[in-house]
Design a protein around this motif. Structure first.
Motif, mmCIF file in Angstrom:
data_model
loop_
_atom_site.group_PDB
_atom_site.id
_atom_site.type_symbol
_atom_site.label_atom_id
_atom_site.label_comp_id
_atom_site.label_asym_id
_atom_site.label_seq_id
_atom_site.Cartn_x
_atom_site.Cartn_y
_atom_site.Cartn_z
ATOM 1 N N TYR A 155 6.735 1.395 -9.739
ATOM 2 C CA TYR A 155 5.955 1.760 -8.551
ATOM 3 C C TYR A 155 4.618 2.367 -8.944
ATOM 4 C CZ TYR A 155 4.650 3.493 -4.008
ATOM 5 O OH TYR A 155 3.969 3.706 -2.838
ATOM 6 N N ARG A 156 4.617 3.192 -10.010
ATOM 7 C CA ARG A 156 3.369 3.820 -10.442
ATOM 8 C C ARG A 156 2.354 2.761 -10.867
ATOM 9 N NH1 ARG A 156 3.310 7.458 -15.803
ATOM 10 N NH2 ARG A 156 3.700 5.371 -16.643
ATOM 11 N N ALA A 157 2.793 1.787 -11.667
ATOM 12 C CA ALA A 157 1.882 0.725 -12.110
ATOM 13 C C ALA A 157 1.409 -0.112 -10.924
ATOM 14 C CB ALA A 157 2.588 -0.159 -13.140
ATOM 15 N N TYR A 158 2.310 -0.381 -9.996
ATOM 16 C CA TYR A 158 1.962 -1.155 -8.794
ATOM 17 C C TYR A 158 0.913 -0.416 -7.972
ATOM 18 C CZ TYR A 158 2.788 -2.821 -3.959
ATOM 19 O OH TYR A 158 2.655 -3.289 -2.683
ATOM 20 N N ALA A 159 1.088 0.895 -7.792
ATOM 21 C CA ALA A 159 0.155 1.674 -6.981
ATOM 22 C C ALA A 159 -1.206 1.809 -7.659
ATOM 23 C CB ALA A 159 0.747 3.054 -6.706
ATOM 24 N N LEU A 160 -1.211 1.873 -8.983
ATOM 25 C CA LEU A 160 -2.462 2.051 -9.708
ATOM 26 C C LEU A 160 -3.273 0.759 -9.819
ATOM 27 C CD1 LEU A 160 -1.421 4.383 -12.669
ATOM 28 C CD2 LEU A 160 -3.033 4.932 -10.836
ATOM 29 N N LYS A 161 -2.596 -0.358 -10.020
ATOM 30 C CA LYS A 161 -3.286 -1.595 -10.375
ATOM 31 C C LYS A 161 -3.485 -2.569 -9.211
ATOM 32 C CE LYS A 161 -1.436 -1.386 -15.088
ATOM 33 N NZ LYS A 161 -0.592 -2.082 -16.104
ATOM 34 N N THR A 162 -2.761 -2.386 -8.133
ATOM 35 C CA THR A 162 -2.830 -3.343 -7.023
ATOM 36 C C THR A 162 -3.997 -3.014 -6.103
ATOM 37 O OG1 THR A 162 -0.423 -3.565 -7.075
ATOM 38 C CG2 THR A 162 -1.548 -4.365 -5.109
ATOM 39 N N PRO A 163 -4.816 -4.000 -5.744
ATOM 40 C CA PRO A 163 -5.918 -3.750 -4.808
ATOM 41 C C PRO A 163 -5.394 -3.184 -3.488
ATOM 42 C CG PRO A 163 -6.138 -5.907 -5.842
ATOM 43 C CD PRO A 163 -4.791 -5.385 -6.225
ATOM 44 N N LEU A 164 -6.111 -2.216 -2.956
ATOM 45 C CA LEU A 164 -5.666 -1.549 -1.740
ATOM 46 C C LEU A 164 -5.470 -2.508 -0.568
ATOM 47 C CD1 LEU A 164 -4.942 1.138 -0.463
ATOM 48 C CD2 LEU A 164 -7.362 1.464 0.097
ATOM 49 N N PRO A 165 -6.380 -3.468 -0.336
ATOM 50 C CA PRO A 165 -6.156 -4.402 0.787
ATOM 51 C C PRO A 165 -4.840 -5.178 0.646
ATOM 52 C CG PRO A 165 -8.420 -4.533 0.023
ATOM 53 C CD PRO A 165 -7.697 -3.700 -0.975
ATOM 54 N N TRP A 166 -4.494 -5.551 -0.590
ATOM 55 C CA TRP A 166 -3.233 -6.273 -0.814
ATOM 56 C C TRP A 166 -2.057 -5.380 -0.432
ATOM 57 C CZ3 TRP A 166 1.481 -6.899 -3.001
ATOM 58 C CH2 TRP A 166 1.932 -8.196 -3.260
ATOM 59 N N MET A 167 -2.085 -4.127 -0.868
ATOM 60 C CA MET A 167 -0.986 -3.208 -0.582
ATOM 61 C C MET A 167 -0.854 -2.927 0.910
ATOM 62 S SD MET A 167 -1.162 -0.366 -3.630
ATOM 63 C CE MET A 167 0.251 0.483 -2.948
ATOM 64 N N GLN A 168 -1.983 -2.839 1.599
ATOM 65 C CA GLN A 168 -1.959 -2.496 3.025
ATOM 66 C C GLN A 168 -1.310 -3.593 3.869
ATOM 67 O OE1 GLN A 168 -6.151 -1.651 3.638
ATOM 68 N NE2 GLN A 168 -5.817 0.566 3.467
ATOM 69 N N ASP A 169 -1.303 -4.812 3.356
ATOM 70 C CA ASP A 169 -0.694 -5.920 4.100
ATOM 71 C C ASP A 169 0.802 -6.073 3.820
ATOM 72 O OD1 ASP A 169 -3.018 -6.596 5.367
ATOM 73 O OD2 ASP A 169 -3.622 -8.082 3.869
ATOM 74 N N ILE A 170 1.343 -5.227 2.934
ATOM 75 C CA ILE A 170 2.766 -5.276 2.613
ATOM 76 C C ILE A 170 3.544 -4.409 3.593
ATOM 77 C CG2 ILE A 170 4.487 -4.647 0.866
ATOM 78 C CD1 ILE A 170 2.943 -7.197 0.234
ATOM 79 N N ASP A 171 4.718 -4.865 3.973
ATOM 80 C CA ASP A 171 5.566 -4.150 4.930
ATOM 81 C C ASP A 171 6.049 -2.833 4.324
ATOM 82 O OD1 ASP A 171 7.421 -3.254 6.752
ATOM 83 O OD2 ASP A 171 8.496 -5.146 6.933
#
Length: 598
Positions: free
Chosen positions: A443-459
């Motif tokens: 989760y830490r790597a996902y939160a650090l490396k994933t673009p915010l717009p991509w994360m915001q579209d995830i349920d």
């Protein structure tokens, strides 16, 4: 007027009213009765489907399937009604049509599953010769459509129909054994396309493996039904059960994960059916002992195969070879997960097989690598997948049978932990530590490396659902682990614990290493400032150094250190649980008391 009632009227007026047929089929499980006139209407629909040349193949297949689903519901209702209430002329007409359809060029895997479901429900009203004809037709259809059926979503229908057919034959003769053998070989070593054709390496292969587990779990229910019926219909039940057990054993020990997974689910279901109810076989009976052995053996053999395949993946260099090895690894995971599912169900039903280290380790491994995982989502951005694909994976994970069973699996693992030896208990704690660490670090790597717009579209709610289950399962397990340790520690005098206190107390405190990315926003919106992020790695040598001493002098401080480490990894998804607060207080109190004694 309800939509169901109006749909019956529309269909009676026009057998071509496919929309009405669809409405009835969708709501068939809510139907408490289907009248003779309504069955007559369904038979008219079948005649129309045979004659209508204007329909497309897809339309015809869908309409045939929906009609036989409704007829299966009717036959099921008649099975539960008073004997002799079934209209034999209607039953014979419907059965004859289904048998003809199974042999026609129109028949697909989808349609054969619907026909077998109906024929299984209808066998109660047939003569012995007709039941045998139904069995032959069903087996032939499975062999023709094997590849499609083994990768379809129709296994539930198929399993239910075959169980009723076997029961109608009272488990006599080679025909029943042939049917069971065909089911056990439905996923043969030559049918690995679902794993081999995945384009995105580990993530997709594990996802396909999880999907496959969801497809095959109906085999457990099928054999449970068979086992329960066997107790009621056969005076020589132990003998008949032993014959089936031998067939299942041959599949489970074939050395192939495909037959291993079907075999272990069949073994679990049969054990469940034979061991429950007033007529249950005693645990000492040869069939039950043999089935328990098969389950326990599958737990240890599948884990050994996983370890060996992991080493092969590590050693592989060529891309093509690596992908084949990965698909094989995914297959062994399927076998392991099937074994864990079967053990979970049988222990819950009849507390069998007896508690063993291999069973509880299998449950713990499945829980933290297959049930409580978000690896597919975490790796999706790096693989270039879209947010839609990420949400699809997430929906599949949340709806998977394994995640649904996570709480039960954790509870049973906690029960078994109390009954196994200290070596198996240590492995369980290690698996919890490893699972919690990997979930946090992923989760830490996902939160650090994933673009915010991509994360915001995830349920986000779906992510929270998995994390909540992980936290609750972790707390349940850690509470059980600590209660066993505290009870054992209470039996020893304080003098027995003093010599190892200082070293293990310092380990419990852990190295004060701050995690990279400590300002990462966590699911709850809080900021993670988590020291001790690398405690497991940094303290590994210390744990090994004091492990042998703890075995002899008391390991409460060592267990406390391990649990504190696991709790620190799960902080990022913590919930307000009284059980967690109580556990944390008890562990810290123990560490503090030990330090004062030291």
């Amino acid at each position: 007027m309800s939509s169901v009632a109006s749909s019956w009227i529309s269909l009676q007026q026009d057998p071509k009213a496919i929309d009405s047929l669809h409405t009835l089929a969708t709501n068939r499980h809510a139907l408490s009765s289907i009248s003779t006139s309504q069955v007559f209407t369904l038979l008219q629909v079948l005649q129309h489907l045979w004659q209508d040349q204007a329909m497309t193949a897809a339309q015809r297949t869908s309409a045939f399937s929906q009609t036989y689903h409704l007829l299966a519901r009717w036959a099921h209702i008649q099975r539960s009604a008073a004997k002799g209430s079934t209209d034999q002329s209607q039953l014979q007409e419907a059965v004859t049509g289904a048998l003809q359809l199974l042999q026609s060029h129109w028949c697909t895997a989808h349609l054969s599953a619907a026909c077998i479901l109906f024929l299984g429900a209808a066998t109660h009203g047939l003569a012995t010769e007709q039941r045998e004809a139904v069995a032959h037709a069903a087996c032939s259809a499975i062999r023709v459509h094997k590849a499609e059926l083994s990768q379809s979503s129709h296994v539930t229908e198929l399993a239910a129909g075959l169980a009723n057919i076997m029961i109608s034959l009272q488990f006599q003769g080679s025909l029943v054994h042939w049917m069971l053998a065909i089911v056990l070989s439905l996923w043969s070593p030559n049918d690995q396309a679902s794993l081999k054709q995945q384009p995105h390496g580990v993530t997709s292969i594990y996802t396909a493996a999880s999907d496959l587990v969801r497809q095959i779990t109906p085999l457990y229910s099928m054999m449970r039904h068979v086992g329960s019926a066997m107790l009621q219909t056969r005076t020589d039940c132990p003998k008949a059960a032993m014959q089936m057990t031998q067939l299942i054993s041959d599949a489970t020990n074939s050395g192939h994960w495909q037959e291993g997974m079907t075999g272990v689910l069949a073994a679990g279901g049969l054990l469940d059916g034979l061991a429950r109810g007033t007529a249950a076989l005693p645990p000492s009976s040869p069939p039950l002992q043999a089935l328990c052995h098969l389950l326990t053996q599958a737990c240890s053999a599948s884990q050994a195969a996983i370890d060996q395949a992991k080493q092969a993946v590590h050693n592989s260099e060529a891309d093509a070879q690596s992908h084949d090895i990965l698909s094989e690894l995914g297959g062994w995971y399927v076998w392991r997960d099937a074994a864990a599912f079967a053990c979970c169900q049988t222990w819950q039903a009849c507390r069998l097989p007896p508690a063993s280290g291999s069973a509880v380790i299998c449950l713990m491994s499945c829980l933290w690598t297959s049930c409580l995982t978000l690896t597919g989502l975490f790796q999706a951005p790096a693989l270039g997948l879209s947010t839609e694909q990420g949400n699809v994976w997430l929906r599949n994970q949340c709806s998977s049978r394994l995640l649904q069973e996570a709480a039960t699996m954790a509870r049973i693992a906690a029960e078994l932990y109390r009954l196994v030896d200290s070596q198996a208990q240590q492995v369980c704690r290690d698996l919890l530590q490893k699972g919690a660490r990997e979930l946090y670090e992923g989760y830490r790597a996902y939160a650090l490396k994933t673009p915010l717009p991509w994360m915001q579209d995830i349920d986000a709610a779906a992510v929270r659902q998995v994390l909540d289950k992980a936290f609750m399962s972790g707390v349940l397990l850690m509470t059980a682990f600590w209660s066993v340790t505290a009870a054992t520690d209470h039996k020893r005098g304080p003098a027995d614990k003093t010599s190892s206190t200082k070293a293990t107390a310092s380990l419990a405190a852990g190295p004060t290493i701050t995690a990279v990315g400590q300002a990462t926003t966590e699911p709850g919106g809080a900021v993670s400032a988590r020291p001790h992020a690398n405690a497991a790695a940094a303290g590994g040598s210390m744990i090994e150094e004091h492990a042998s001493r703890a075995k002899q002098q008391g390991n409460s401080s060592l267990v406390a250190a391990e649990l504190l480490d696991s709790m620190s990894y799960l902080q990022f998804c913590r919930m307000k649980l009284t059980a967690y607060n109580t556990l944390l207080k008890n562990v810290l109190t123990s560490v503090s008391t030990s330090a004062e004694v030291g």
